[in-house]
Write a protein that holds these residues in place. Structure first.
Motif, PDB file in Angstrom:
ATOM      1  N   THR A 147      38.734  21.463  11.278  1.00 45.72           N
ATOM      2  CA  THR A 147      37.297  21.423  11.575  1.00 45.72           C
ATOM      3  C   THR A 147      36.774  22.812  11.890  1.00 45.72           C
ATOM      4  O   THR A 147      35.726  23.230  11.384  1.00 45.72           O
ATOM      5  N   TYR A 195      21.348   9.075   9.005  1.00 47.30           N
ATOM      6  CA  TYR A 195      22.378   9.053   7.971  1.00 47.30           C
ATOM      7  C   TYR A 195      23.683   8.485   8.540  1.00 47.30           C
ATOM      8  O   TYR A 195      23.985   8.648   9.723  1.00 47.30           O
ATOM      9  N   GLY A 196      24.469   7.853   7.697  1.00 46.67           N
ATOM     10  CA  GLY A 196      25.755   7.326   8.104  1.00 46.67           C
ATOM     11  C   GLY A 196      26.760   8.435   8.329  1.00 46.67           C
ATOM     12  O   GLY A 196      26.561   9.588   7.919  1.00 46.67           O
ATOM     13  N   ALA A 197      27.874   8.080   8.980  1.00 53.87           N
ATOM     14  CA  ALA A 197      28.884   9.081   9.321  1.00 53.87           C
ATOM     15  C   ALA A 197      29.419   9.801   8.087  1.00 53.87           C
ATOM     16  O   ALA A 197      29.635  11.014   8.101  1.00 53.87           O
ATOM     17  N   LYS A 198      29.618   9.078   6.997  1.00 55.94           N
ATOM     18  CA  LYS A 198      30.160   9.673   5.777  1.00 55.94           C
ATOM     19  C   LYS A 198      29.250  10.764   5.238  1.00 55.94           C
ATOM     20  O   LYS A 198      29.729  11.752   4.661  1.00 55.94           O
ATOM     21  N   ASP A 199      27.959  10.598   5.413  1.00 59.21           N
ATOM     22  CA  ASP A 199      26.991  11.566   4.893  1.00 59.21           C
ATOM     23  C   ASP A 199      26.717  12.704   5.866  1.00 59.21           C
ATOM     24  O   ASP A 199      25.798  13.498   5.656  1.00 59.21           O
ATOM     25  N   ARG A 200      27.520  12.755   6.941  1.00 55.13           N
ATOM     26  CA  ARG A 200      27.346  13.832   7.908  1.00 55.13           C
ATOM     27  C   ARG A 200      28.634  14.617   8.138  1.00 55.13           C
ATOM     28  O   ARG A 200      28.708  15.415   9.066  1.00 55.13           O
ATOM     29  N   MET A 201      29.654  14.398   7.298  1.00 56.51           N
ATOM     30  CA  MET A 201      30.936  15.079   7.463  1.00 56.51           C
ATOM     31  C   MET A 201      30.897  16.451   6.803  1.00 56.51           C
ATOM     32  O   MET A 201      30.561  16.574   5.614  1.00 56.51           O
ATOM     33  N   ARG A 203      33.129  18.366   5.738  1.00 56.00           N
ATOM     34  CA  ARG A 203      34.050  18.648   4.634  1.00 56.00           C
ATOM     35  C   ARG A 203      33.424  18.332   3.282  1.00 56.00           C
ATOM     36  O   ARG A 203      33.949  18.731   2.235  1.00 56.00           O
ATOM     37  N   SER A 204      32.274  17.640   3.292  1.00 58.24           N
ATOM     38  CA  SER A 204      31.576  17.336   2.052  1.00 58.24           C
ATOM     39  C   SER A 204      30.774  18.555   1.580  1.00 58.24           C
ATOM     40  O   SER A 204      29.961  19.091   2.323  1.00 58.24           O
ATOM     41  N   ASP A 226      35.846  15.839  14.960  1.00 54.77           N
ATOM     42  CA  ASP A 226      36.307  15.315  13.671  1.00 54.77           C
ATOM     43  C   ASP A 226      35.488  15.843  12.494  1.00 54.77           C
ATOM     44  O   ASP A 226      35.696  15.430  11.352  1.00 54.77           O
ATOM     45  N   GLN A 228      31.990  15.819  12.174  1.00 55.88           N
ATOM     46  CA  GLN A 228      30.762  15.094  11.883  1.00 55.88           C
ATOM     47  C   GLN A 228      29.567  15.791  12.545  1.00 55.88           C
ATOM     48  O   GLN A 228      29.618  16.120  13.730  1.00 55.88           O
TER      49      GLN A 228
END
Length: 311
Positions: A147, A195-201, A203-204, A226, A228
């Motif tokens: 991270t 936004y959902g957690a996946k859209d705030r990571m 690593r994207s 993590d 996010q």
């Protein structure tokens, strides 16, 4: 100040450094010195090879200045020669005395402090790239290295590239988000809200590009351990009392120091004026990254008391 004329052995070593510099097309010979040599005598031996002197001794720095030699001040604290060489190279790059992609021949004392005995060739591009992971691991933090590296790399890109030709300054606060968030308030509308957690990571790649765009706005990014993005566009409310920082640093850096002191988070501030990235922990700057490369270093700074507005 008593100057020391180079001995025959040291003259021979400097002559060897010149031959090595000529053969590998090095841009300079970097000398780590503990005594105030007659540096002008060394330049006569080096001829067209440029000499840069690095030392933590004021009399050595004065001697270099008197002889018209570029000098690099080092931290006055116990360190290995390897760390001193690394610090000298990074300081020289920061002062535009060396270019980050070149080669340098280093001359220093490895076995006896007052006797020059070692010549090394350093490829700066390779040396600086190795520093990132190693020095990040020195941070005593619960934030996972993955991270931290993602955020630091993003900060370096923002500092080096800006956005659409404009310089950008911003801040990232990583880890301990449950304690960090209550010490902030919304400065601009949070673009990540809803936004959902996946859209705030982070690593994207898509999230990273969004963060570069949002970095043009005021406010800090709050990122959990993590990776996010918990919030963006936040103003830091942590008190800046009891802090000391380098002269010339603005409110963003005071806020980064303050939040890192009040929580277990690591704060990363990007300077809008220079692109320099500073990493704060426990209220102090522990690493600094120059915009031209990802070389990290421990740093010591001239300090001043907190500003009156506690920022």
């Amino acid at each position: 100040m008593k100057r020391v004329s180079p001995s025959d052995v040291i003259r021979s070593l400097i002559a060897s450094a010149k031959r090595v510099a000529d053969e590998c097309d090095a841009e300079a010979v970097l000398l780590l010195a503990d005594v105030p040599f007659e540096f002008s005598e060394m330049t006569q031996i080096l001829k067209k090879s440029r000499l840069v002197v690095a030392s933590d001794k004021p009399d050595v720095q004065r001697a270099a200045h008197e002889d018209g030699i570029d000098s690099v001040p080092l931290l006055h604290e116990p360190q290995t020669r390897s760390l001193q060489v690394t610090q000298a190279l990074l300081e020289a790059i920061a002062d535009d005395l060396l270019q980050p992609g070149g080669k340098v021949v280093c001359v220093y004392s490895l076995f006896e402090r007052d006797v020059l005995d070692t010549v090394s060739i350093v490829n700066l591009a390779d040396q600086l790239s190795r520093l990132t992971a190693r020095d990040l691991r020195r941070l005593e933090t619960t934030v996972p290295l993955e991270t931290l590296r993602l955020v630091v790399d993003l900060a370096v890109e923002v500092g080096r590239e800006g956005r659409e030709g404009k310089s950008v300054g911003t801040m990232f606060v990583v880890g301990d988000h449950r304690k960090v968030l209550p010490m902030t308030h919304e400065q601009v509308h949070d673009p990540f809200k809803g936004y959902g957690a996946k859209d705030r990571m982070i690593r994207s790649p898509r999230v990273q590009e969004s963060m570069k765009e949002i970095a043009q706005l005021d406010g800090a990014f709050i990122i959990s351990s993590d990776g996010q993005v918990r919030a963006a566009g936040r103003n830091i409310d942590a008190p800046a009392t009891g802090l000391t920082l380098s002269k010339g640093l603005g409110s963003r850096h005071w806020a980064a120091a303050a939040i890192s002191k009040q929580t277990k988070a690591v704060a990363i501030a990007v300077s809008e004026s220079t692109g320099t990235v500073r990493i704060f922990q426990n209220g102090f700057v522990v690493l600094r990254i120059e915009p031209m490369e990802r070389g990290l270093k421990w740093s010591s700074f001239e300090t001043e008391p907190p500003p009156s507005d506690d920022k």
